[in-house]
Design a protein around this motif. Structure first.
Motif, PDB file in Angstrom:
ATOM      1  N   GLN A  57       0.822  -1.209   0.000  1.00 43.21           N
ATOM      2  CA  GLN A  57       0.000   0.000   0.000  1.00 43.21           C
ATOM      3  C   GLN A  57       0.856   1.260   0.000  1.00 43.21           C
ATOM      4  O   GLN A  57       0.535   2.244  -0.683  1.00 43.21           O
ATOM      5  N   GLN A  58       1.946   1.259   0.757  1.00 41.49           N
ATOM      6  CA  GLN A  58       2.839   2.424   0.777  1.00 41.49           C
ATOM      7  C   GLN A  58       3.446   2.666  -0.603  1.00 41.49           C
ATOM      8  O   GLN A  58       3.562   3.815  -1.056  1.00 41.49           O
ATOM      9  N   HIS A  59       3.844   1.601  -1.282  1.00 41.85           N
ATOM     10  CA  HIS A  59       4.410   1.731  -2.627  1.00 41.85           C
ATOM     11  C   HIS A  59       3.363   2.291  -3.589  1.00 41.85           C
ATOM     12  O   HIS A  59       3.667   3.182  -4.408  1.00 41.85           O
ATOM     13  N   LEU A  60       2.130   1.799  -3.493  1.00 44.21           N
ATOM     14  CA  LEU A  60       1.053   2.270  -4.370  1.00 44.21           C
ATOM     15  C   LEU A  60       0.748   3.740  -4.125  1.00 44.21           C
ATOM     16  O   LEU A  60       0.620   4.520  -5.075  1.00 44.21           O
ATOM     17  N   GLU A  61       0.633   4.143  -2.870  1.00 45.62           N
ATOM     18  CA  GLU A  61       0.283   5.526  -2.554  1.00 45.62           C
ATOM     19  C   GLU A  61       1.386   6.491  -2.984  1.00 45.62           C
ATOM     20  O   GLU A  61       1.098   7.588  -3.481  1.00 45.62           O
ATOM     21  N   ALA A  62       2.661   6.096  -2.810  1.00 45.01           N
ATOM     22  CA  ALA A  62       3.774   6.941  -3.258  1.00 45.01           C
ATOM     23  C   ALA A  62       3.734   7.108  -4.774  1.00 45.01           C
ATOM     24  O   ALA A  62       3.944   8.215  -5.306  1.00 45.01           O
ATOM     25  N   PHE A  63       3.455   6.021  -5.503  1.00 44.04           N
ATOM     26  CA  PHE A  63       3.332   6.087  -6.958  1.00 44.04           C
ATOM     27  C   PHE A  63       2.185   6.997  -7.355  1.00 44.04           C
ATOM     28  O   PHE A  63       2.317   7.830  -8.258  1.00 44.04           O
ATOM     29  N   PHE A  68       0.197  11.495 -10.138  1.00 46.15           N
ATOM     30  CA  PHE A  68      -0.909  12.444 -10.197  1.00 46.15           C
ATOM     31  C   PHE A  68      -0.385  13.872 -10.331  1.00 46.15           C
ATOM     32  O   PHE A  68      -0.834  14.634 -11.208  1.00 46.15           O
ATOM     33  N   LEU A  69       0.557  14.254  -9.476  1.00 45.19           N
ATOM     34  CA  LEU A  69       1.048  15.636  -9.497  1.00 45.19           C
ATOM     35  C   LEU A  69       1.842  15.934 -10.769  1.00 45.19           C
ATOM     36  O   LEU A  69       1.825  17.067 -11.260  1.00 45.19           O
ATOM     37  N   GLU A  70       2.520  14.918 -11.308  1.00 46.74           N
ATOM     38  CA  GLU A  70       3.242  15.122 -12.560  1.00 46.74           C
ATOM     39  C   GLU A  70       2.263  15.304 -13.718  1.00 46.74           C
ATOM     40  O   GLU A  70       2.422  16.216 -14.553  1.00 46.74           O
ATOM     41  N   LEU A  71       1.249  14.464 -13.789  1.00 45.63           N
ATOM     42  CA  LEU A  71       0.261  14.578 -14.869  1.00 45.63           C
ATOM     43  C   LEU A  71      -0.584  15.840 -14.735  1.00 45.63           C
ATOM     44  O   LEU A  71      -1.105  16.352 -15.727  1.00 45.63           O
ATOM     45  N   ALA A  72      -0.717  16.347 -13.508  1.00 47.01           N
ATOM     46  CA  ALA A  72      -1.489  17.574 -13.288  1.00 47.01           C
ATOM     47  C   ALA A  72      -0.796  18.790 -13.887  1.00 47.01           C
ATOM     48  O   ALA A  72      -1.429  19.842 -14.044  1.00 47.01           O
ATOM     49  N   ASN A  73       0.469  18.665 -14.239  1.00 44.82           N
ATOM     50  CA  ASN A  73       1.168  19.780 -14.880  1.00 44.82           C
ATOM     51  C   ASN A  73       0.637  20.051 -16.283  1.00 44.82           C
ATOM     52  O   ASN A  73       0.871  21.131 -16.836  1.00 44.82           O
ATOM     53  N   TYR A  74      -0.083  19.092 -16.852  1.00 40.50           N
ATOM     54  CA  TYR A  74      -0.583  19.234 -18.216  1.00 40.50           C
ATOM     55  C   TYR A  74      -2.038  19.666 -18.258  1.00 40.50           C
ATOM     56  O   TYR A  74      -2.549  20.013 -19.326  1.00 40.50           O
ATOM     57  N   GLY A  75      -2.737  19.610 -17.117  1.00 44.94           N
ATOM     58  CA  GLY A  75      -4.130  20.013 -17.092  1.00 44.94           C
ATOM     59  C   GLY A  75      -4.822  19.532 -15.834  1.00 44.94           C
ATOM     60  O   GLY A  75      -4.257  18.773 -15.030  1.00 44.94           O
ATOM     61  N   GLU A  76      -6.054  19.985 -15.654  1.00 41.89           N
ATOM     62  CA  GLU A  76      -6.835  19.655 -14.460  1.00 41.89           C
ATOM     63  C   GLU A  76      -7.345  18.221 -14.552  1.00 41.89           C
ATOM     64  O   GLU A  76      -8.068  17.858 -15.476  1.00 41.89           O
ATOM     65  N   ARG A 165      -5.723  15.139  -0.723  1.00 37.53           N
ATOM     66  CA  ARG A 165      -4.444  15.835  -0.588  1.00 37.53           C
ATOM     67  C   ARG A 165      -3.859  16.193  -1.948  1.00 37.53           C
ATOM     68  O   ARG A 165      -3.399  17.323  -2.164  1.00 37.53           O
ATOM     69  N   VAL A 166      -3.863  15.233  -2.889  1.00 41.46           N
ATOM     70  CA  VAL A 166      -3.259  15.514  -4.203  1.00 41.46           C
ATOM     71  C   VAL A 166      -4.102  16.530  -4.978  1.00 41.46           C
ATOM     72  O   VAL A 166      -3.554  17.353  -5.721  1.00 41.46           O
ATOM     73  N   VAL A 167      -5.420  16.475  -4.813  1.00 37.18           N
ATOM     74  CA  VAL A 167      -6.270  17.463  -5.490  1.00 37.18           C
ATOM     75  C   VAL A 167      -5.994  18.857  -4.936  1.00 37.18           C
ATOM     76  O   VAL A 167      -5.893  19.838  -5.685  1.00 37.18           O
TER      77      VAL A 167
END
Length: 257
Positions: A57-63, A68-76, A165-167
Motif C-alpha cells: 500500500q505504501q508503494h502504491l500511494e507513493a506512486f 498524479f502531481l506530474e500529470l497535473a502539470n498538463y491540465g486539471e 491531498r493531491v487534489v
C-alpha cells in the motif's frame, strides 16, 4: 470489453474491430505501474500478512501521488486509477481522466518519448469515459470469482485522504485550474438560467395563445347561438295581419278569370 476498458487481450490480432478514438478526455498509460512482489501476491489472493499489505500500500500511494502531481502539470485531472488486474493486457495499467480534451491532448504530446521506472511510457487515447462502468462490480462489492484475471477493472484502493491531498496540491500548484472550473460553473448556471427563462416565456406565450383561442371560441359560440336562436315573439296585430295575407293569397289563387 474494449469499449469499456480500452484494452483487449488479443491486442491488434483480435478479429473484432477496435475503434480507437482520435480525441478523448482519458488517457491509458499501459503497464506503467511497477507492481511489487507484495502487490502481485495480494492481487493473486496468495497468503499475506499486515506487513506485506502495508509495504504494498505504501508503494502504491507513493506512486499515485508522484504520478498524479506530474500529470497535473498538463491540465486539471478529474480522476486517476491504477488497476489490480494481472492479465497481460491490463497488468499495471493506469488511466487518467482530464476535465478537458485539450489537456489530455497536451499530456499525450508531452508523455510521448518519456520514461518511467526505466520503461518507455506507452500513452494513448482510450474509450473509457466512466470508471464506474468499467470496473468489476463483484470485486468492489463482494468478491470476483474470476480473480485477478477478470477482464473488467479491479481498481486499486486509494484512501480518500490521499485523493483529497493531491487534489488540493494540484490547485495550490495551478490556481488557474480552479478559476477555469468556477468560470465554467458560472457559464453552465448562466446557460441553465437562460433555458429556464426561455421555457417560462414559452409557457406564458402558450398560455396567452390558449386563452385567446378560448375567448374566440366563446365569442363565436355566442354569435352562433344568437343567430340560431328563436325569433322574437309576434304581437296579436302582426299575427292577424299575417293570417289575413295568407287568406287573401288563397282566395286569389281560387278565382277563375
Amino acid at each position: 470489453f474494449y469499449f469499456k476498458i480500452g484494452a483487449c487481450r488479443n491486442g491488434d490480432q483480435c478479429n473484432r474491430l477496435h475503434n480507437r478514438p482520435t480525441m478523448s478526455q482519458t488517457l491509458l498509460l499501459s503497464h506503467m505501474y511497477p507492481n511489487t512482489p507484495e502487490s502481485l501476491a495480494l492481487a493473486n489472493d496468495e497468503p499475506w500478512d499486515d506487513d506485506m499489505y502495508d509495504r504494498a500500500q505504501q508503494h502504491l500511494e507513493a506512486f499515485y501521488v508522484e504520478v498524479f502531481l506530474e500529470l497535473a502539470n498538463y491540465g486539471e485531472i478529474e480522476d486517476l486509477v491504477v488497476v489490480d488486474n494481472l492479465c497481460d493486457h491490463m497488468i499495471g495499467n493506469v488511466y487518467v481522466k482530464y476535465y478537458h480534451e485539450e489537456d489530455a491532448e497536451r499530456a499525450l504530446m508531452k508523455l510521448t518519448g518519456r520514461f518511467y521506472s526505466g520503461k518507455l511510457i506507452q500513452a494513448e487515447y482510450t474509450t473509457v469515459s466512466d470508471f464506474r462502468e468499467a470496473r468489476c462490480r463483484a470485486f468492489h462489492e463482494t468478491r470476483c470469482n474470476r480473480g485477478a484475471y477478470c477482464n473488467f477493472m479491479h481498481i486499486k484502493h486509494i484512501p480518500r485522504a490521499i485523493k483529497r491531498r493531491v487534489v488540493r496540491e494540484m490547485y495550490d500548484d495551478h490556481p488557474e485550474y480552479l478559476g477555469q472550473t468556477k468560470k465554467e460553473g458560472k457559464e453552465k448556471r448562466k446557460d441553465k438560467d437562460k433555458d429556464k427563462d426561455k421555457d417560462r416565456r414559452k409557457d406564458r406565450d402558450d398560455g396567452e395563445r390558449g386563452r385567446s383561442r378560448s375567448r374566440r371560441r366563446d365569442k363565436e359560440k355566442k354569435e352562433k347561438d344568437r343567430d340560431d336562436g328563436p325569433s322574437a315573439r309576434q304581437t296579436s296585430e302582426e299575427r292577424r295581419a299575417m293570417i289575413a295575407s295568407w287568406n287573401a293569397e288563397r282566395d286569389g289563387d281560387g278565382v277563375v278569370a
